[in-house]
Write a protein that holds these residues in place. Sequence first.
Motif, PDB file in Angstrom:
ATOM      1  N   CYS A 837       0.867  -1.103   0.055  1.00  0.00           N
ATOM      2  CA  CYS A 837      -0.073  -0.107   0.137  1.00  0.00           C
ATOM      3  C   CYS A 837       0.975   1.278  -0.086  1.00  0.00           C
ATOM      4  CB  CYS A 837      -0.643   0.011   1.235  1.00  0.00           C
ATOM      5  SG  CYS A 837      -2.129  -1.339   1.205  1.00  0.00           S
ATOM      6  N   LEU A 838       0.540   2.141  -0.853  1.00  0.00           N
ATOM      7  CA  LEU A 838       1.334   3.509  -0.751  1.00  0.00           C
ATOM      8  C   LEU A 838       0.142   4.767  -0.467  1.00  0.00           C
ATOM      9  CD1 LEU A 838       2.879   1.553  -3.045  1.00  0.00           C
ATOM     10  CD2 LEU A 838       4.122   3.628  -3.803  1.00  0.00           C
ATOM     11  N   PHE A 839       0.096   5.106   0.827  1.00  0.00           N
ATOM     12  CA  PHE A 839      -0.735   5.982   1.026  1.00  0.00           C
ATOM     13  C   PHE A 839      -0.407   7.336   0.890  1.00  0.00           C
ATOM     14  CE2 PHE A 839      -0.748   2.356   4.229  1.00  0.00           C
ATOM     15  CZ  PHE A 839      -2.138   1.869   3.912  1.00  0.00           C
ATOM     16  N   TYR A 840      -1.438   8.308   0.964  1.00  0.00           N
ATOM     17  CA  TYR A 840      -1.286   9.690   1.155  1.00  0.00           C
ATOM     18  C   TYR A 840      -2.385   9.966   1.983  1.00  0.00           C
ATOM     19  CZ  TYR A 840      -1.953  14.490   0.516  1.00  0.00           C
ATOM     20  OH  TYR A 840      -2.189  15.937   0.813  1.00  0.00           O
ATOM     21  N   PHE A 841      -1.780  10.676   3.107  1.00  0.00           N
ATOM     22  CA  PHE A 841      -2.744  11.048   4.475  1.00  0.00           C
ATOM     23  C   PHE A 841      -3.010  12.362   4.371  1.00  0.00           C
ATOM     24  CE2 PHE A 841      -0.879   7.115   5.594  1.00  0.00           C
ATOM     25  CZ  PHE A 841      -1.923   6.640   6.601  1.00  0.00           C
ATOM     26  N   ASP A 842      -4.154  12.594   4.253  1.00  0.00           N
ATOM     27  CA  ASP A 842      -4.694  14.095   4.278  1.00  0.00           C
ATOM     28  C   ASP A 842      -4.880  14.587   5.695  1.00  0.00           C
ATOM     29  OD1 ASP A 842      -5.820  16.619   2.962  1.00  0.00           O
ATOM     30  OD2 ASP A 842      -7.605  15.776   3.776  1.00  0.00           O
ATOM     31  N   CYS A 843      -3.639  15.083   6.371  1.00  0.00           N
ATOM     32  CA  CYS A 843      -3.619  15.137   7.423  1.00  0.00           C
ATOM     33  C   CYS A 843      -3.826  16.640   7.989  1.00  0.00           C
ATOM     34  CB  CYS A 843      -2.016  14.957   7.915  1.00  0.00           C
ATOM     35  SG  CYS A 843      -1.901  13.387   8.109  1.00  0.00           S
ATOM     36  N   PHE A 844      -4.003  17.636   7.154  1.00  0.00           N
ATOM     37  CA  PHE A 844      -4.423  19.057   7.579  1.00  0.00           C
ATOM     38  C   PHE A 844      -5.966  19.114   7.797  1.00  0.00           C
ATOM     39  CE2 PHE A 844      -0.486  19.427   5.398  1.00  0.00           C
ATOM     40  CZ  PHE A 844       0.307  20.154   6.403  1.00  0.00           C
ATOM     41  N   THR A 845      -6.134  19.919   9.091  1.00  0.00           N
ATOM     42  CA  THR A 845      -7.427  20.270   9.435  1.00  0.00           C
ATOM     43  C   THR A 845      -7.508  21.713   9.063  1.00  0.00           C
ATOM     44  OG1 THR A 845      -7.675  18.453  11.229  1.00  0.00           O
ATOM     45  CG2 THR A 845      -9.402  20.415  11.325  1.00  0.00           C
ATOM     46  N   HIS A 846      -8.642  22.073   8.380  1.00  0.00           N
ATOM     47  CA  HIS A 846      -8.702  23.606   7.911  1.00  0.00           C
ATOM     48  C   HIS A 846      -9.738  24.342   8.782  1.00  0.00           C
ATOM     49  CE1 HIS A 846      -6.817  23.210   3.945  1.00  0.00           C
ATOM     50  NE2 HIS A 846      -7.075  21.865   4.285  1.00  0.00           N
ATOM     51  N   VAL A 847      -9.151  25.001   9.920  1.00  0.00           N
ATOM     52  CA  VAL A 847      -9.902  25.610  10.918  1.00  0.00           C
ATOM     53  C   VAL A 847     -10.733  26.817  10.033  1.00  0.00           C
ATOM     54  CG1 VAL A 847      -9.956  26.935  13.127  1.00  0.00           C
ATOM     55  CG2 VAL A 847      -8.203  25.036  12.702  1.00  0.00           C
ATOM     56  N   ASN A 848     -10.043  27.531   9.500  1.00  0.00           N
ATOM     57  CA  ASN A 848     -10.432  28.576   8.713  1.00  0.00           C
ATOM     58  C   ASN A 848      -9.982  28.802   7.214  1.00  0.00           C
ATOM     59  OD1 ASN A 848      -8.687  30.371   9.295  1.00  0.00           O
ATOM     60  ND2 ASN A 848      -9.492  30.973  11.357  1.00  0.00           N
ATOM     61  N   ASP A 877       0.394  11.335  -6.278  1.00  0.00           N
ATOM     62  CA  ASP A 877       1.082  10.992  -7.755  1.00  0.00           C
ATOM     63  C   ASP A 877       0.606   9.874  -8.154  1.00  0.00           C
ATOM     64  OD1 ASP A 877       2.602   8.971  -6.275  1.00  0.00           O
ATOM     65  OD2 ASP A 877       4.343  10.443  -5.989  1.00  0.00           O
ATOM     66  N   ALA A 878       1.276   9.456  -9.191  1.00  0.00           N
ATOM     67  CA  ALA A 878       0.878   8.137  -9.882  1.00  0.00           C
ATOM     68  C   ALA A 878       0.983   7.043  -8.951  1.00  0.00           C
ATOM     69  CB  ALA A 878       1.811   8.284 -11.286  1.00  0.00           C
ATOM     70  N   ASN A 879       1.546   7.120  -8.047  1.00  0.00           N
ATOM     71  CA  ASN A 879       2.035   5.731  -7.375  1.00  0.00           C
ATOM     72  C   ASN A 879       0.888   5.617  -6.342  1.00  0.00           C
ATOM     73  OD1 ASN A 879       4.714   5.036  -8.753  1.00  0.00           O
ATOM     74  ND2 ASN A 879       5.489   6.919  -7.664  1.00  0.00           N
ATOM     75  N   VAL A 880       0.307   6.599  -5.827  1.00  0.00           N
ATOM     76  CA  VAL A 880      -0.607   6.427  -4.485  1.00  0.00           C
ATOM     77  C   VAL A 880      -1.750   5.452  -4.875  1.00  0.00           C
ATOM     78  CG1 VAL A 880      -2.373   7.445  -3.391  1.00  0.00           C
ATOM     79  CG2 VAL A 880      -0.241   8.881  -3.821  1.00  0.00           C
ATOM     80  N   THR A 881      -1.792   4.543  -4.053  1.00  0.00           N
ATOM     81  CA  THR A 881      -3.008   3.605  -4.102  1.00  0.00           C
ATOM     82  C   THR A 881      -4.225   3.691  -3.263  1.00  0.00           C
ATOM     83  OG1 THR A 881      -1.901   1.964  -2.332  1.00  0.00           O
ATOM     84  CG2 THR A 881      -1.187   1.754  -4.837  1.00  0.00           C
ATOM     85  N   HIS A 882      -3.829   4.297  -1.955  1.00  0.00           N
ATOM     86  CA  HIS A 882      -4.942   4.791  -1.022  1.00  0.00           C
ATOM     87  C   HIS A 882      -4.710   6.231  -0.537  1.00  0.00           C
ATOM     88  CE1 HIS A 882      -4.723   0.164  -0.909  1.00  0.00           C
ATOM     89  NE2 HIS A 882      -5.890   0.516  -0.303  1.00  0.00           N
ATOM     90  N   CYS A 883      -5.978   6.972  -0.478  1.00  0.00           N
ATOM     91  CA  CYS A 883      -5.751   8.238   0.193  1.00  0.00           C
ATOM     92  C   CYS A 883      -6.516   8.075   1.355  1.00  0.00           C
ATOM     93  CB  CYS A 883      -6.507   9.394  -0.916  1.00  0.00           C
ATOM     94  SG  CYS A 883      -6.367  10.899  -0.193  1.00  0.00           S
ATOM     95  N   VAL A 884      -6.005   8.541   2.421  1.00  0.00           N
ATOM     96  CA  VAL A 884      -6.751   8.157   3.704  1.00  0.00           C
ATOM     97  C   VAL A 884      -7.149   9.391   4.369  1.00  0.00           C
ATOM     98  CG1 VAL A 884      -6.371   7.196   6.253  1.00  0.00           C
ATOM     99  CG2 VAL A 884      -4.903   6.514   4.168  1.00  0.00           C
ATOM    100  N   VAL A 885      -8.470   9.710   4.635  1.00  0.00           N
ATOM    101  CA  VAL A 885      -9.207  10.829   5.189  1.00  0.00           C
ATOM    102  C   VAL A 885      -9.739  10.727   6.385  1.00  0.00           C
ATOM    103  CG1 VAL A 885     -10.900  12.459   4.466  1.00  0.00           C
ATOM    104  CG2 VAL A 885      -9.424  11.499   2.810  1.00  0.00           C
ATOM    105  N   ASP A 886      -9.672  11.671   7.511  1.00  0.00           N
ATOM    106  CA  ASP A 886     -10.539  11.267   8.686  1.00  0.00           C
ATOM    107  C   ASP A 886     -11.870  11.892   8.425  1.00  0.00           C
ATOM    108  OD1 ASP A 886     -11.452  11.353  11.366  1.00  0.00           O
ATOM    109  OD2 ASP A 886      -9.455  12.373  11.993  1.00  0.00           O
TER     110      ASP A 886
END
Length: 932
Positions: A837-848, A877-886
Amino acid sequence: MENKNLENTVGSHVTFKSFCNLLEKIIQIDETPQHARKTGKIEEKKNLVRKFIEYWRQTAKAHNLDDNFYPVMRLLLPHDDDRVYGLKETKLAKYLIEALCIGSKTEDALKLLNYRAPTKIKSEGDFAGTAFFILKNRCRDDLTLNMDEINHHLDQIAVSNAKGKDGQKQVNTSIKHLLLNLSAIQLKWLIRIIIKDLKIGIKETAILDAFHPDALDVYNFTSSIEKVCSMLNDPEKRYNELGVQVGSACRPMLGEKAKPNKIEELLGGRQFYIETKFDGERFQMHKIGNKFMYFSRNGYDYTETFGEDIHSGSLTPFIFSALSKEATNLILDGEMCAYNSKEKLLLSKGDDIDVKSARKYDSIQTCFCVFDILLFNDTVLTNRPLKERVEFIRKCCSEIEGRIQYSVQQKALSNQQVVDALNKAIDSRLEGIVVKDPESVYKPSQRGGGWYKVKPDYMAGLNDDLDLIVLGGYYGSGKRGGLISHFLVGLLVDQEGDDEVKKFCSLCKIGSGYTHKELLEYNYKLAEKWKKFEKKSAPVHLELGNEKPDLWIEPKDSIIVQVKAVEVNASEKYKPGCTLRFPRLEKFRPDKQWFECMKLSEFDELRNKNSGKLTNRHLDLADMDNELNFEEDGPSPSKRKRRIGNKMPKTTVASIYRGIDPMMVEKAGDLFQGKEFCISIEDDLKKKSALEQCVAELGGELVQNATKNTYCIIANRCTHRIKSYIKIGLYDVVKTEWLDKCLKHGRLCQWKPNDMIHSKPKTRQMFAKLYDSYGDSYTEDVSVDCLKEMFNSGSFVKEEFKPLMDLEFRLELRCKMAEFENKYFPDNSKYGLFRMCLFYFDCFTHVNVDLKTKNIGLELVELKARWHGGFVLSKIDANVTHCVVDKSDLTRLEKIKEINRKKNRKFRVVSSQWILDSIKAARLRDELSYVL
């Protein structure tokens, strides 16, 4: 011993004596009065060469042999022969003295060893001529060898020389056999062949023309005398249609020097291109299918260095993907440069970097800068205009930052645009610019033809002048025979006490820029002052590198000379560890006292200020009265215009480039009390100044050049100046990070192996007792920070593997690890759970809108995924297999889905709970119920 099994060729039937007779007849033409000759000198010499060629061919015909003229041509053009003998005049003199039993203390032996010194011999300054004068009564005139034997032994010498010490015995055997079996006149010509300077007054162009009318064209394309002789062996056949061939190097097209204010006139007011003049080494890249070849401007093959295929070399594995699959056969012309991947910039020749060995340096890599194309598949493009060839470059390859890039063509119409581009190049510390006609065709080996190079060092007044002192001299040869024709010049070494003996260090050797009249004048003035240089009793006030002069002079009896150069290059031949590139004498300075020469510290500051370049002023189109230098060694002094007006102000160094004044610093502590530091950071002067300020505030002492009392040298990388300190072996060279650590913790931290760029022997012994080879302490518990530091230092990875450990390598390695785990641990691979698995984690929480923070929960999930074998990418990028979101933050979900819709290869957008549940279950859970 002589080789009795030489092949029966025409060379075995032609004596070396007959070849030497040809050379003797050629030089006799120079002594024949004009009225006694039917044609010009060159034409008569060409006729003699033609007669010898005919004699060679007749001999071949008489014995029914191949008449290839290559065995003679490589002796007739020794400068173009690729054999390297490793024999110079002094070594040949010792061989002659030994082989012919000449007493080492006799007058003849001393004349051979000191052939440049003035004597009554007519050929003073010419080693071969001096040797003939001494040997003519010692050698038999009836001795000779045939041409094959001569070439055989020269081959043996060249091959054995390449083996170093292991081949020295064979070199001795071959050279002695030649010396004992040739007459004096033949030895004279043999010596000139080995030294690669026949002195017969006829250039290679005339000799090639005498051989065949197409010979010069073929040589320009192939850069090979051997190919010229084989392809044009039949004098009746013309090589009408020269073709560029993949796998065969051809000489590159060259630029002609031009004035910036003459470009419009030269190009007839037409639009032109302005390109950056890259400061690297000219190379051609040939591609044949999946195989690559690399040739230097002189046709030398460096394929082994840069890589024959995707699995080898310092360049090919990294640019293979950039080349179009449609380009099966390809020849690209460009500049091979060194690229700093950390600072993201191309380096110059002034840096201590050999582009052919770039992979040996930390963060330095090879980058091929393409500016022309000669062949695309089966189409030769040399007769196409440049504007069309540029389009082919874009078609056949794409750019990869720091690996392969295009030369940008800036379209222009005016001289002012040329001047602006040149000034921009000066600001960027570049070598210069190249102006090209878009309609120009590619002409191998020709200079000009629509290409014009404009460099700041061609223009008077743009370069810094250096006032240097003459420290030594060298005897000249040829027209300068019997004179001191070259000078060793140098700098005053900074010293603390005024009463100490002043010391001087060598910087460069100059032999151009002055007239013959000036040379005679100063030879006369200094005639009684010169002293013979002896290595065993070298003067104590001179600090020399590997370069030693024939003579030396007391500084108080010497003269100051004003020298101009292009830039500073690394060199072990001179004491500072560097020298000047293309130095030339501007003028003698009798108005200056001997102690008023430039100091070593002033030179270091000037070099650091300009990053090695010696140009820092702009050119103004309105002020173009100064002459351009159209010789690499500088203009003829007789044509040099005198400067009008006030004397040029002496170059000074801005305060930012000087060491700080400790008297102006307010003391804030005694952390470094009693310790002397030398902070050497050449590429970040602001950081250097800031660190010096901190050290001074905490009681430390600062010097700009290390002394015997220096605690350590602080540096950020291993420059040529640092290498000179390392070579001395008296100093510890410590990374700037160590000083940052001391300042952060407010204490003097103990050095660790990973803190060091270089350790002196005493420090290495201390490290050996306290740390293992990986920098791990035997006595201290390892902390998280220490563990990170050890891993980041790269001491666990061999140096030769570091350039290969890019993303593609690591992904391939993960696949192999997964195969291994599945094979040997099919039911127990908990820590390889997410291996594929090649992950991209959407780790930023946008407060405003203006604020975004890390999602701590998702960041923790990311760590767990990595702990169980997952690979995390910093971007989609082209290698990502999973994008993980909270699930608690879906603000970017739609944008991520939009990105996914545009991709050819889709990835799964899943919630973080999928990772947690999979870890809990010790197997990968079905993704569908977690898809967002």
